[in-house]
Motif scaffolding. Structure first.
Motif, mmCIF file in Angstrom:
data_model
loop_
_atom_site.group_PDB
_atom_site.id
_atom_site.type_symbol
_atom_site.label_atom_id
_atom_site.label_comp_id
_atom_site.label_asym_id
_atom_site.label_seq_id
_atom_site.Cartn_x
_atom_site.Cartn_y
_atom_site.Cartn_z
ATOM 1 N N PRO A 1 -2.957 -6.821 -3.548
ATOM 2 C CA PRO A 1 -2.047 -7.512 -2.379
ATOM 3 C C PRO A 1 -3.385 -7.988 -1.360
ATOM 4 C CG PRO A 1 -2.743 -5.053 -1.740
ATOM 5 C CD PRO A 1 -3.163 -5.312 -3.330
ATOM 6 N N PRO A 2 -2.756 -9.356 -1.089
ATOM 7 C CA PRO A 2 -3.468 -9.871 -0.117
ATOM 8 C C PRO A 2 -4.104 -9.242 1.298
ATOM 9 C CG PRO A 2 -1.465 -10.834 0.224
ATOM 10 C CD PRO A 2 -1.405 -9.855 -0.890
ATOM 11 N N LEU A 3 -5.103 -9.657 1.868
ATOM 12 C CA LEU A 3 -5.585 -9.249 2.971
ATOM 13 C C LEU A 3 -5.129 -10.138 4.052
ATOM 14 C CD1 LEU A 3 -6.798 -7.066 5.226
ATOM 15 C CD2 LEU A 3 -9.047 -8.032 4.591
ATOM 16 N N VAL A 4 -4.151 -9.766 5.053
ATOM 17 C CA VAL A 4 -3.572 -10.692 6.000
ATOM 18 C C VAL A 4 -4.385 -10.455 7.395
ATOM 19 C CG1 VAL A 4 -1.546 -11.684 7.112
ATOM 20 C CG2 VAL A 4 -1.592 -11.078 4.754
ATOM 21 N N MET A 5 -5.101 -11.283 8.000
ATOM 22 C CA MET A 5 -5.511 -11.048 9.282
ATOM 23 C C MET A 5 -4.911 -12.044 10.444
ATOM 24 S SD MET A 5 -9.624 -11.267 8.122
ATOM 25 C CE MET A 5 -10.229 -9.882 7.367
ATOM 26 N N VAL A 6 -4.960 -11.340 11.624
ATOM 27 C CA VAL A 6 -4.270 -12.012 12.672
ATOM 28 C C VAL A 6 -5.151 -11.877 13.909
ATOM 29 C CG1 VAL A 6 -1.824 -12.071 11.836
ATOM 30 C CG2 VAL A 6 -2.612 -10.049 13.325
ATOM 31 N N HIS A 7 -5.285 -12.907 14.625
ATOM 32 C CA HIS A 7 -6.437 -12.839 15.643
ATOM 33 C C HIS A 7 -5.842 -12.460 17.103
ATOM 34 C CE1 HIS A 7 -4.776 -16.416 17.748
ATOM 35 N NE2 HIS A 7 -4.711 -16.944 16.512
ATOM 36 N N GLY A 8 -6.668 -12.282 17.971
ATOM 37 C CA GLY A 8 -6.326 -11.955 19.244
ATOM 38 C C GLY A 8 -6.131 -12.981 20.212
ATOM 39 N N TRP A 9 -5.735 -12.843 21.543
ATOM 40 C CA TRP A 9 -5.244 -13.789 22.612
ATOM 41 C C TRP A 9 -6.595 -14.775 22.934
ATOM 42 C CZ3 TRP A 9 -6.933 -14.637 27.851
ATOM 43 C CH2 TRP A 9 -5.865 -15.422 28.529
ATOM 44 N N MET A 10 -6.342 -15.934 22.959
ATOM 45 C CA MET A 10 -7.158 -17.246 23.269
ATOM 46 C C MET A 10 -8.386 -17.051 22.035
ATOM 47 S SD MET A 10 -5.956 -18.695 25.882
ATOM 48 C CE MET A 10 -7.355 -19.771 26.189
ATOM 49 N N ASP A 11 -7.843 -16.818 20.837
ATOM 50 C CA ASP A 11 -8.587 -17.178 19.789
ATOM 51 C C ASP A 11 -8.139 -17.770 18.506
ATOM 52 O OD1 ASP A 11 -10.984 -16.530 18.188
ATOM 53 O OD2 ASP A 11 -10.721 -14.097 18.144
ATOM 54 N N VAL A 12 -8.664 -17.846 17.444
ATOM 55 C CA VAL A 12 -8.292 -18.622 16.357
ATOM 56 C C VAL A 12 -8.423 -17.921 14.804
ATOM 57 C CG1 VAL A 12 -8.362 -20.742 17.444
ATOM 58 C CG2 VAL A 12 -10.422 -19.984 16.222
ATOM 59 N N GLY A 13 -7.579 -18.112 14.055
ATOM 60 C CA GLY A 13 -7.773 -17.460 12.779
ATOM 61 C C GLY A 13 -9.070 -17.581 12.070
ATOM 62 N N ALA A 14 -9.955 -18.802 12.371
ATOM 63 C CA ALA A 14 -11.399 -19.179 11.885
ATOM 64 C C ALA A 14 -12.040 -17.969 12.692
ATOM 65 C CB ALA A 14 -11.642 -20.449 12.009
ATOM 66 N N SER A 15 -11.991 -17.352 13.372
ATOM 67 C CA SER A 15 -12.714 -16.143 13.999
ATOM 68 C C SER A 15 -13.071 -15.173 12.880
ATOM 69 C CB SER A 15 -12.205 -15.553 15.127
ATOM 70 O OG SER A 15 -13.081 -14.656 15.893
ATOM 71 N N PHE A 16 -12.420 -15.160 11.955
ATOM 72 C CA PHE A 16 -12.391 -14.054 10.864
ATOM 73 C C PHE A 16 -13.576 -14.488 9.814
ATOM 74 C CE2 PHE A 16 -8.295 -12.728 12.358
ATOM 75 C CZ PHE A 16 -8.732 -11.374 12.892
ATOM 76 N N GLN A 17 -13.893 -15.775 9.804
ATOM 77 C CA GLN A 17 -14.831 -16.312 8.823
ATOM 78 C C GLN A 17 -15.959 -15.492 8.418
ATOM 79 O OE1 GLN A 17 -14.552 -19.333 6.951
ATOM 80 N NE2 GLN A 17 -16.063 -18.135 5.837
ATOM 81 N N SER B 1 3.556 -13.377 0.638
ATOM 82 C CA SER B 1 3.914 -11.969 -0.363
ATOM 83 C C SER B 1 5.183 -11.833 -0.179
ATOM 84 C CB SER B 1 2.818 -11.034 0.182
ATOM 85 O OG SER B 1 2.667 -9.775 -0.961
ATOM 86 N N PRO B 2 6.388 -12.435 -0.697
ATOM 87 C CA PRO B 2 7.694 -12.128 -0.730
ATOM 88 C C PRO B 2 8.245 -10.707 -1.418
ATOM 89 C CG PRO B 2 7.613 -13.826 -2.067
ATOM 90 C CD PRO B 2 6.160 -13.591 -1.668
ATOM 91 N N GLY B 3 7.552 -10.528 -2.385
ATOM 92 C CA GLY B 3 8.098 -9.224 -3.174
ATOM 93 C C GLY B 3 7.150 -7.956 -3.105
ATOM 94 N N ALA B 4 5.857 -8.061 -2.302
ATOM 95 C CA ALA B 4 5.051 -6.897 -2.421
ATOM 96 C C ALA B 4 4.363 -6.684 -1.048
ATOM 97 C CB ALA B 4 4.091 -7.368 -3.380
ATOM 98 N N PRO B 5 3.989 -5.300 -0.748
ATOM 99 C CA PRO B 5 3.436 -5.102 0.532
ATOM 100 C C PRO B 5 2.003 -5.969 0.607
ATOM 101 C CG PRO B 5 4.130 -3.046 -0.569
ATOM 102 C CD PRO B 5 4.429 -4.306 -1.570
ATOM 103 N N VAL B 6 1.441 -5.902 1.763
ATOM 104 C CA VAL B 6 0.205 -6.472 1.965
ATOM 105 C C VAL B 6 -0.654 -5.477 2.763
ATOM 106 C CG1 VAL B 6 1.216 -8.864 2.138
ATOM 107 C CG2 VAL B 6 0.807 -7.604 4.238
ATOM 108 N N ASP B 7 -1.960 -5.667 2.684
ATOM 109 C CA ASP B 7 -2.966 -5.153 3.553
ATOM 110 C C ASP B 7 -2.806 -5.935 4.822
ATOM 111 O OD1 ASP B 7 -3.542 -3.214 1.624
ATOM 112 O OD2 ASP B 7 -5.179 -4.499 0.916
ATOM 113 N N LEU B 8 -2.886 -5.200 6.020
ATOM 114 C CA LEU B 8 -2.767 -5.991 7.256
ATOM 115 C C LEU B 8 -3.842 -5.638 8.219
ATOM 116 C CD1 LEU B 8 -0.903 -8.275 8.880
ATOM 117 C CD2 LEU B 8 0.573 -6.125 9.447
ATOM 118 N N LEU B 9 -4.378 -6.708 8.896
ATOM 119 C CA LEU B 9 -5.463 -6.582 9.961
ATOM 120 C C LEU B 9 -5.114 -7.272 11.208
ATOM 121 C CD1 LEU B 9 -9.261 -6.315 9.540
ATOM 122 C CD2 LEU B 9 -8.252 -7.871 11.091
ATOM 123 N N GLY B 10 -5.464 -6.602 12.284
ATOM 124 C CA GLY B 10 -5.208 -7.489 13.448
ATOM 125 C C GLY B 10 -6.245 -6.960 14.582
#
Length: 305
Positions: free
Chosen positions: A36-52, A100-109
Motif C-alpha cells: 500500500p502507498p504511505l499517504v502523508m498529510v501536513h499540519g496547519w500553515m505547512d505544506v506537503g513538501a515538509s515531509f521530504q 488507491s481506489p481498490g485497496a487500503p492505504v497506510d495513512l500518516l498525519g
C-alpha cells in the motif's frame, strides 16, 4: 545565503482535481504489487513538501504520497472566507479514491493532519491498513455557552480580513522557519523556504509571502466538540502509532486549558495503540528527528497484518 538541502529522493508533482479544487500532490517512489502507498498529510500553515526529510530517511524505497491541503501550498483555495474541518475529510476521501481506489492505504498525519486522519480512520476504517498520528492532539473541549462569543469574534474578523506578512527574501523566510523551530538546520530551512513561500510583486515591491490563504487565520465559528471526535476515534480499526516529541506541546500551546490527563483519556479510547516519544524533538518532530522517526515508521509499517 546558506547551502540548500539536496533531497536524496526528489518528488514528482501532480495536480488532481478533487471535489472541484486543483490539488497539488507529491509522489515519491513507485507503486509495488501488494504494497500500500504511505499517504502523508501536513499540519496547519505547512505544506506537503515538509515531509521530504523523512522520506529521504526511509531505507525502503516505498511509494509515498503527500498533498497540500486546500488553501495551502500549490493547492487552490475554495474562495470565500472560511474553512470547515469536514472538508479536509472530504478531500482526503477523494484523494484515496484517486490514488488507491481498490485497496487500503497506510495513512500518516501531522498536527492538524493528525486530527484529520484520526477522524477519517474512524469514519472509513476499511480504507486504512496502518495509521500514524504525529502530534495531532486535537483541541480543548468547548462548552456550548462559548458559542455566542465565538460567533461574535468570527463576525468581527470577517469585517477586517486577515493578511499574511511579506518577507523581503527567501533568506528571511528561512530565518522565520528557524525562529519557530531552532532545531531546523539552516540548509533544510533554506530548501523548505522555497516551498513554504511564493514570490509576489505588488505596488512595485518585490518579496515573498507564505503559500497559504490568509482566511485560515480567521476564528472558526464551529465549536470543537470532544464527544463527537471521540466517537470517531473509538471506531478506528487499524493499528495506530502515536508519536510525539519529548517537549510538552500541550502545555506550550494551551497551558491549563487542555490538561494532559484529558488527552491521555482520549488516547485510551483508541483500540490498537502503540506510543513513541522522540528525544530532542518538539512539535515539528519530522524536521527535528527525521532519521529516528523514519526508523519507527518502517518498523511499525513492516509488522505483519
Amino acid at each position: 545565503m546558506p547551502d540548500v538541502y539536496r533531497p536524496k529522493r526528489p518528488h514528482r508533482d501532480e495536480f488532481l482535481t478533487l471535489r472541484g479544487l486543483r490539488h497539488h500532490v507529491l509522489h515519491w517512489g513507485q507503486a509495488l504489487p501488494g504494497r500500500p502507498p504511505l499517504v502523508m498529510v501536513h499540519g496547519w500553515m505547512d505544506v506537503g513538501a515538509s515531509f521530504q526529510f523523512v522520506v529521504d530517511a526511509l531505507r525502503d524505497d516505498r511509494q509515498v504520497i503527500a498533498l497540500d491541503w486546500r488553501g495551502f501550498g500549490l493547492t487552490e483555495s475554495p474562495g470565500g472566507d472560511c474553512y470547515w474541518f469536514p472538508d479536509y475529510l472530504g478531500d482526503l476521501d477523494a484523494l484515496l479514491d484517486a490514488v488507491s481506489p481498490g485497496a487500503p492505504v497506510d495513512l500518516l498525519g501531522h498536527s492538524m493532519g493528525g486530527n484529520v486522519v484520526m477522524s477519517y480512520a474512524g469514519v472509513r476504517p476499511q480504507r486504512i491498513r496502518r495509521l500514524i498520528n504525529l502530534e495531532g492532539f486535537g483541541l480543548p473541549d468547548v462548552a456550548p455557552a462559548a458559542a455566542p462569543e465565538r460567533l461574535s469574534r468570527w463576525l468581527d474578523e470577517l469585517k477586517e480580513p486577515p493578511s499574511l506578512r511579506p518577507y523581503a527574501s527567501l533568506d528571511e523566510v528561512a530565518a522565520r522557519l528557524r525562529k519557530t523551530n531552532p532545531r531546523l538546520p539552516p540548509d533544510k530551512a533554506a530548501w523548505l523556504a522555497g516551498h513554504w513561500a511564493r514570490p509576489v510583486s505588488e505596488g512595485g515591491v518585490e518579496g515573498y509571502v507564505l503559500n497559504a490563504d490568509p482566511a485560515h487565520k480567521l476564528a472558526n465559528p464551529v465549536l470543537y466538540r470532544k464527544a463527537e471526535v471521540m466517537a470517531c476515534w473509538q471506531r478506528i480499526a487499524a493499528p495506530t502509532l502515536w508519536v510525539e516529541g519529548c517537549e510538552d506541546q500541550l502545555k506550550h500551546f494551551w497551558g491549563t486549558r487542555y490538561p494532559r490527563d484529558d488527552f491521555e483519556g482520549r488516547l485510551a479510547l483508541v483500540p490498537r495503540l502503540e506510543r513513541v516519544v522522540l528525544d530532542d524533538a518538539g512539535h515539528m518532530l519530522h524536521h527535528d528527528q527525521p532519521e529516528t522517526l523514519a526508523a519507527h515508521l518502517e518498523r511499525f509499517l513492516g509488522q505483519p497484518d
